[in-house]
Design an enzyme around this catalytic site. Structure first.
Site, mmCIF file in Angstrom:
data_model
loop_
_atom_site.group_PDB
_atom_site.id
_atom_site.type_symbol
_atom_site.label_atom_id
_atom_site.label_comp_id
_atom_site.label_asym_id
_atom_site.label_seq_id
_atom_site.Cartn_x
_atom_site.Cartn_y
_atom_site.Cartn_z
ATOM 1 N N ASP A 138 0.885 -0.941 -0.106
ATOM 2 C CA ASP A 138 0.099 -0.145 0.088
ATOM 3 C C ASP A 138 1.055 1.305 0.001
ATOM 4 O O ASP A 138 1.665 1.654 1.268
ATOM 5 C CB ASP A 138 -1.325 -0.296 1.484
ATOM 6 C CG ASP A 138 -2.519 1.137 1.449
ATOM 7 O OD1 ASP A 138 -2.216 1.105 -0.128
ATOM 8 O OD2 ASP A 138 -2.701 1.490 2.099
ATOM 9 N N HIS A 145 -4.219 14.168 1.100
ATOM 10 C CA HIS A 145 -3.952 12.766 2.251
ATOM 11 C C HIS A 145 -3.232 13.373 3.546
ATOM 12 O O HIS A 145 -3.246 13.377 4.058
ATOM 13 C CB HIS A 145 -4.565 12.016 1.579
ATOM 14 C CG HIS A 145 -4.561 10.641 3.130
ATOM 15 N ND1 HIS A 145 -5.745 10.568 3.697
ATOM 16 C CD2 HIS A 145 -3.800 9.769 3.546
ATOM 17 C CE1 HIS A 145 -5.480 9.823 4.320
ATOM 18 N NE2 HIS A 145 -4.433 9.321 3.867
ATOM 19 N N GLU A 210 -11.064 4.031 3.402
ATOM 20 C CA GLU A 210 -9.651 4.578 2.672
ATOM 21 C C GLU A 210 -10.074 4.573 0.523
ATOM 22 O O GLU A 210 -10.082 3.671 0.214
ATOM 23 C CB GLU A 210 -8.245 4.284 2.870
ATOM 24 C CG GLU A 210 -8.095 4.949 3.886
ATOM 25 C CD GLU A 210 -6.756 4.493 4.359
ATOM 26 O OE1 GLU A 210 -5.931 5.275 5.617
ATOM 27 O OE2 GLU A 210 -5.904 3.521 3.601
ATOM 28 N N GLU A 212 -9.382 4.018 -2.612
ATOM 29 C CA GLU A 212 -7.919 4.202 -2.998
ATOM 30 C C GLU A 212 -8.242 3.431 -4.286
ATOM 31 O O GLU A 212 -9.111 2.975 -4.616
ATOM 32 C CB GLU A 212 -7.101 2.876 -2.523
ATOM 33 C CG GLU A 212 -7.343 3.346 -0.749
ATOM 34 C CD GLU A 212 -5.822 2.795 -0.393
ATOM 35 O OE1 GLU A 212 -4.579 2.336 -1.154
ATOM 36 O OE2 GLU A 212 -5.259 3.183 0.879
ATOM 37 N N ASP A 244 -9.436 0.640 1.357
ATOM 38 C CA ASP A 244 -8.664 -0.173 2.624
ATOM 39 C C ASP A 244 -9.074 0.686 3.520
ATOM 40 O O ASP A 244 -8.627 1.237 4.731
ATOM 41 C CB ASP A 244 -7.230 0.050 2.474
ATOM 42 C CG ASP A 244 -6.224 -0.842 3.452
ATOM 43 O OD1 ASP A 244 -6.259 -1.604 4.012
ATOM 44 O OD2 ASP A 244 -5.063 0.324 3.897
ATOM 45 N N ARG A 248 -8.990 3.841 13.254
ATOM 46 C CA ARG A 248 -7.877 4.506 13.276
ATOM 47 C C ARG A 248 -7.505 4.484 14.729
ATOM 48 O O ARG A 248 -6.324 5.292 15.308
ATOM 49 C CB ARG A 248 -8.873 5.631 13.093
ATOM 50 C CG ARG A 248 -8.538 6.309 11.520
ATOM 51 C CD ARG A 248 -8.351 6.124 10.657
ATOM 52 N NE ARG A 248 -8.211 6.764 9.694
ATOM 53 C CZ ARG A 248 -7.239 6.440 8.869
ATOM 54 N NH1 ARG A 248 -6.076 6.106 8.884
ATOM 55 N NH2 ARG A 248 -7.950 6.445 7.181
ATOM 56 N N GLN A 251 -4.712 2.360 15.149
ATOM 57 C CA GLN A 251 -3.999 2.265 14.971
ATOM 58 C C GLN A 251 -2.676 3.849 15.365
ATOM 59 O O GLN A 251 -1.623 3.998 15.266
ATOM 60 C CB GLN A 251 -4.356 3.723 13.210
ATOM 61 C CG GLN A 251 -3.129 3.672 12.479
ATOM 62 C CD GLN A 251 -3.238 4.059 11.320
ATOM 63 O OE1 GLN A 251 -4.634 4.095 10.894
ATOM 64 N NE2 GLN A 251 -2.613 4.815 10.058
ATOM 65 N N LYS A 264 -5.474 -2.391 9.945
ATOM 66 C CA LYS A 264 -5.620 -2.028 8.637
ATOM 67 C C LYS A 264 -5.468 -3.764 8.158
ATOM 68 O O LYS A 264 -6.051 -3.648 7.408
ATOM 69 C CB LYS A 264 -4.196 -1.499 7.900
ATOM 70 C CG LYS A 264 -4.563 -0.224 7.948
ATOM 71 C CD LYS A 264 -3.391 1.204 6.931
ATOM 72 C CE LYS A 264 -3.546 2.399 6.599
ATOM 73 N NZ LYS A 264 -4.690 2.543 6.687
ATOM 74 N N THR A 268 -9.215 -6.138 3.185
ATOM 75 C CA THR A 268 -8.859 -4.700 2.645
ATOM 76 C C THR A 268 -10.055 -5.257 1.343
ATOM 77 O O THR A 268 -10.277 -6.298 0.679
ATOM 78 C CB THR A 268 -7.696 -4.996 1.845
ATOM 79 O OG1 THR A 268 -6.395 -4.193 2.990
ATOM 80 C CG2 THR A 268 -7.338 -3.677 0.349
ATOM 81 N N GLU A 385 -10.368 12.166 7.910
ATOM 82 C CA GLU A 385 -10.071 13.215 7.242
ATOM 83 C C GLU A 385 -11.411 14.756 7.043
ATOM 84 O O GLU A 385 -11.306 16.289 7.173
ATOM 85 C CB GLU A 385 -9.662 13.981 5.491
ATOM 86 C CG GLU A 385 -8.555 13.455 5.557
ATOM 87 C CD GLU A 385 -7.530 12.962 4.190
ATOM 88 O OE1 GLU A 385 -7.626 13.939 3.234
ATOM 89 O OE2 GLU A 385 -7.681 11.886 3.686
#
Length: 440
Positions: A138, A145, A210, A212, A244, A248, A251, A264, A268, A385
């Site tokens: 990844d 971002h 996420e 992607e 993904d 948080r 993390q 993570k 996915t 975000e």
């Protein structure tokens, strides 16, 4: 050098009427690949190509032997239970099969009778992973971002000094990559509140997305061999959508000093359809850096990458809550829309950097682009975000609010390309739903 050929002609029409429906993701100019089987059956998985609302069963078509040369070789490889053998062939093989299928699907094609008996309605199938994924890496290619997230944790120094010099990436977990529609339980891990002296084991309360793109690699490179940027795209078979999922709160506690781990690797999600690089050729655009930024080192720079290394792929995130599903005709609400053209690093740069130390690439390997946020907040590809770390909840049209995902929420990623003078092509959808955490 032009990358366009007769398969990109916007005037091409198929004898299959559904390929011309407004908003169709899969016109004759697309022809993406997937692996499928009829829903509820025990038949072997096989490769397929989308056209309109149908799938061309490549295993069935292979039995008819309609093509010759490289197209026949590619068809044989694509008829297998994964697309790895097809991905391992050369771009010339991929292009030959695409051309043969395009010609056979056109109005008036003599192969119509042969292909018609190989069609399976998309509504009647279930999808499997397109390839046997050996490794998953990844990346972190959106400077927007990286800056937005960095600002939440390091207000005075949001962007790390290496970001503008090196394509940042980390190795993820291939075993937990799942195909669209496969739901999963809320992940558990160690959580530590800011005012607590010790962590506890619990279910994530800050589950995120996420947005992607996934990059399926094609022909392999040898151990110790660096793939030059001028040849990097020859190692890319095609692109899919990729979510993904990220916990948080897990993390935040675990990521120093080695980066994400349990936050993570639990899931996915990728879309089933892989859109080839050749299909995307009309939507290439110039890649450029602001003059005041460091320019790429020579091994990450080429004339082609500057002229056409970026791709204008439109991307969106839809959110559907349980309350929305109880309303007749309710669909998800779009919470983000952006474009891949905003990425700070290109596909070719990702491949060149991944292999510059001699790391060997293999057919079926998966790369993630990282969250593809754009320059404005409504183009942010993660709830982290969009809500400023949970401080500014999203207000949904039905009166609900979200900071992070709740049980029962479904997330749908979509992607498409459209441009004057060219046919619109799409990626289908990448969908996943959050189930309650399992008992510990």
């Amino acid at each position: 050098m032009t990358l366009l050929n007769e398969t990109h002609d916007a005037q091409l029409r198929s004898w299959l009427a559904s390929a011309h429906q407004p908003g169709c993701d899969f016109p004759i100019q697309n022809l993406p690949f997937a692996v499928f089987r009829r829903r509820g059956s025990t038949e072997p998985a096989r490769g397929g190509v989308a056209i309109g609302d149908q799938i061309i069963d490549l295993a069935e078509l292979h039995q008819a032997r309609p093509f010759s040369g490289r197209a026949a070789e590619a068809l044989a490889a694509g008829s297998q239970s994964t697309l790895n053998a097809l991905m391992a062939l050369t771009p010339a093989h991929w292009s030959a099969l695409r051309l043969a299928l395009s010609r056979a699907l056109r109005e008036g094609a003599p192969e119509q009778a042969v292909l018609q008996v190989c069609l399976v309605p998309q509504a009647q199938v279930e999808y499997l992973l397109p390839a046997r994924i050996g490794d998953y890496t990844d990346f972190y290619t959106s400077i927007y971002h990286a800056t937005n997230v960095g600002r939440l944790f390091r207000p005075d120094n949001p962007l790390m000094p290496n970001y503008q010099w090196v394509p940042i990436g980390y190795h993820g977990r291939a075993s937990s990559v799942v195909v669209s529609g496969q739901n999963f339980a809320r992940p558990c891990g160690q959580l530590k509140a800011p005012d607590s002296d010790a962590p506890v084991l619990g279910a994530s309360k800050r589950l995120d997305i996420e947005l992607e793109l996934g990059v399926f690699l094609g022909q392999s490179s040898a151990l110790g061999e660096a793939v030059p940027i001028t040849q990097a795209e020859d190692h890319v078979f095609g692109l899919c959508l990729l979510n993904d999922w990220s916990a948080r709160d897990i993390q935040a506690w675990e990521y120093q000093p080695l980066g994400p781990f349990l936050s993570k690797n639990f899931a996915t999600t990728i879309s089933p359809w892989v859109v080839t690089m050749e299909a995307l050729a009309p939507y290439r655009t110039a890649f450029a850096r602001p003059a005041e930024d460091p320019q790429p080192l020579p091994y990450l720079d080429s004339e082609h990458n500057r002229e056409a290394g970026a791709l204008d792929i439109q991307l969106s995130v839809g959110l559907q809550t349980p309350a929305m599903r109880t309303q007749d005709g309710a669909v998800e609400v779009t919470i983000c829309q952006t474009s891949y053209r905003h990425a700070y690093w290109t596909l070719a740069q990702m491949v060149a950097h991944h292999s510059v130390n001699g790391c060997n690439l293999q057919a079926g390997d998966l790369l993630g682009t990282g969250t593809l946020s754009g320059p404005t907040l409504d183009q942010a590809g993660a709830l982290l975000e969009l809500t400023a770390g949970g401080k500014n909840p999203l207000k949904l049209p039905n009166g609900e609010e979200r900071t992070f995902l709740q049980d029962g929420d479904a997330v749908v990623l979509r992607g498409w390309c459209e441009k004057a003078g060219h046919a619109r092509i799409g990626f289908g959808e990448c969908r996943g739903q959050i189930l309650p955490a399992r008992n510990l």
